[in-house]
Design a protein around this motif. Structure first.
Motif, PDB file in Angstrom:
ATOM      1  N   ARG A 127       6.275   7.416  -9.426  1.00 55.68           N
ATOM      2  CA  ARG A 127       5.665   6.556  -8.098  1.00 55.68           C
ATOM      3  C   ARG A 127       5.953   5.345  -8.143  1.00 55.68           C
ATOM      4  O   ARG A 127       6.155   4.440  -9.431  1.00 55.68           O
ATOM      5  CB  ARG A 127       4.171   6.742  -7.914  1.00 55.68           C
ATOM      6  CG  ARG A 127       3.439   7.961  -7.743  1.00 55.68           C
ATOM      7  CD  ARG A 127       3.527   8.527  -6.331  1.00 55.68           C
ATOM      8  NE  ARG A 127       2.676   7.537  -5.685  1.00 55.68           N
ATOM      9  CZ  ARG A 127       2.428   7.653  -4.238  1.00 55.68           C
ATOM     10  NH1 ARG A 127       2.731   8.602  -3.642  1.00 55.68           N
ATOM     11  NH2 ARG A 127       1.798   6.694  -3.629  1.00 55.68           N
TER      12      ARG A 127
ATOM     13  N   GLU B 247       7.069  -4.528  -4.501  1.00 53.66           N
ATOM     14  CA  GLU B 247       7.379  -3.550  -5.487  1.00 53.66           C
ATOM     15  C   GLU B 247       7.639  -4.337  -6.960  1.00 53.66           C
ATOM     16  O   GLU B 247       8.275  -5.104  -6.860  1.00 53.66           O
ATOM     17  CB  GLU B 247       8.552  -2.942  -5.041  1.00 53.66           C
ATOM     18  CG  GLU B 247       8.786  -1.675  -5.872  1.00 53.66           C
ATOM     19  CD  GLU B 247       9.913  -0.770  -5.567  1.00 53.66           C
ATOM     20  OE1 GLU B 247      10.427  -0.915  -4.374  1.00 53.66           O
ATOM     21  OE2 GLU B 247      10.321   0.022  -6.555  1.00 53.66           O
TER      22      GLU B 247
ATOM     23  N   ASP C   9       1.033   4.482   0.370  1.00 55.42           N
ATOM     24  CA  ASP C   9       1.671   3.931  -0.813  1.00 55.42           C
ATOM     25  C   ASP C   9       0.772   3.507  -1.893  1.00 55.42           C
ATOM     26  O   ASP C   9       1.381   3.025  -2.856  1.00 55.42           O
ATOM     27  CB  ASP C   9       2.607   2.572  -0.202  1.00 55.42           C
ATOM     28  CG  ASP C   9       1.699   1.548   0.288  1.00 55.42           C
ATOM     29  OD1 ASP C   9       0.686   1.667   0.279  1.00 55.42           O
ATOM     30  OD2 ASP C   9       2.569   0.989   0.900  1.00 55.42           O
TER      31      ASP C   9
ATOM     32  N   ASP D 218      -1.200   1.075  -2.263  1.00 59.57           N
ATOM     33  CA  ASP D 218      -1.083  -0.246  -2.549  1.00 59.57           C
ATOM     34  C   ASP D 218      -2.617  -0.930  -2.602  1.00 59.57           C
ATOM     35  O   ASP D 218      -3.338  -1.192  -1.754  1.00 59.57           O
ATOM     36  CB  ASP D 218      -0.364  -1.219  -1.415  1.00 59.57           C
ATOM     37  CG  ASP D 218      -0.234  -2.686  -2.020  1.00 59.57           C
ATOM     38  OD1 ASP D 218      -0.965  -3.275  -2.639  1.00 59.57           O
ATOM     39  OD2 ASP D 218       0.727  -3.181  -1.395  1.00 59.57           O
TER      40      ASP D 218
ATOM     41  N   ASP E 216       2.149   8.660   2.813  1.00 64.81           N
ATOM     42  CA  ASP E 216       3.346   7.603   2.472  1.00 64.81           C
ATOM     43  C   ASP E 216       3.202   6.493   3.476  1.00 64.81           C
ATOM     44  O   ASP E 216       4.185   5.574   3.343  1.00 64.81           O
ATOM     45  CB  ASP E 216       4.439   8.283   2.535  1.00 64.81           C
ATOM     46  CG  ASP E 216       4.625   9.619   1.585  1.00 64.81           C
ATOM     47  OD1 ASP E 216       4.010   9.460   0.395  1.00 64.81           O
ATOM     48  OD2 ASP E 216       5.120  10.360   1.862  1.00 64.81           O
TER      49      ASP E 216
ATOM     50  N   ASP F 108       3.042   2.717   4.660  1.00 68.75           N
ATOM     51  CA  ASP F 108       3.139   1.389   4.235  1.00 68.75           C
ATOM     52  C   ASP F 108       1.875   0.688   4.485  1.00 68.75           C
ATOM     53  O   ASP F 108       1.653   0.358   5.729  1.00 68.75           O
ATOM     54  CB  ASP F 108       4.339   0.782   4.868  1.00 68.75           C
ATOM     55  CG  ASP F 108       4.669  -0.605   4.251  1.00 68.75           C
ATOM     56  OD1 ASP F 108       3.745  -1.233   3.811  1.00 68.75           O
ATOM     57  OD2 ASP F 108       5.951  -1.019   4.327  1.00 68.75           O
TER      58      ASP F 108
END
Ligand code: MG
Length: 163
Positions: A22, A30, A42, A44, A76, A78
């Motif tokens: 991942r 990133e 993602d 985050d 997935d 963002d």
């Protein structure tokens, strides 16, 4: 909420597990690491805590209600896009960001080289001057899931001001 509210405060918290294969996304950046955070989006964790703090301050539903992890639309995803959507909702409610104070809880990788870049990245996503976003980092002193490097967590406090 009454129209007399001039400032509103919110708190957000999130934690995700670290897993192989991942990418590690933190605050829209990133970060090079041998593992990344596991999640439907993602993952985050920083942007998720920021988003929930802002939603809380605005008196809106939480991130899980707005973007359910059972919905393929957010597979997935963002997290910058989710936060940008939330900023539209907040503006529609008549608020702008006073400041964001973010604590990243991570044993590894070390966060110090990334704190400033992460603050700038978050500021860009929410559309404020970089000095309105502060990023701090803490290890977990080797204890618990964060301390054992099995997870990364984030706590955020957000202040909103009525426009
Ligand atoms: Mg999350």
């Amino acid at each position: 909420m009454t129209q007399n509210d001039t400032i509103r405060i919110g708190v957000g918290y999130d934690i995700h597990r670290l897993a192989s294969d991942r990418k590690l996304m933190l605050g829209g950046l990133e970060i090079p690491h041998d593992r990344g955070l596991l999640g439907h989006s993602d993952a985050d964790v920083v942007l998720h805590a920021v988003t929930d703090a802002l939603l809380g301050a605005a008196g809106l539903p939480d991130i899980g209600d707005l973007f359910p992890d059972t919905d393929d639309a957010f597979k997935d995803a963002d997290s910058r896009d989710l936060l940008a959507d939330v900023m539209v909702m907040i503006a529609e409610k008549g608020f702008l960001i006073g400041n964001l104070d973010v604590i990243v809880h991570a044993e590894s990788p070390k966060m110090s080289p990334y704190k400033k870049k992460m603050a700038d990245s978050i500021a860009k996503v929410v559309g404020v001057e970089p000095d309105r976003v502060n990023v701090k980092a803490k290890t977990n002193e080797g204890v618990g899931p964060v301390g054992l490097s099995n997870a990364i967590a984030c706590t955020t406090v957000a202040l909103l001001m009525r426009t």
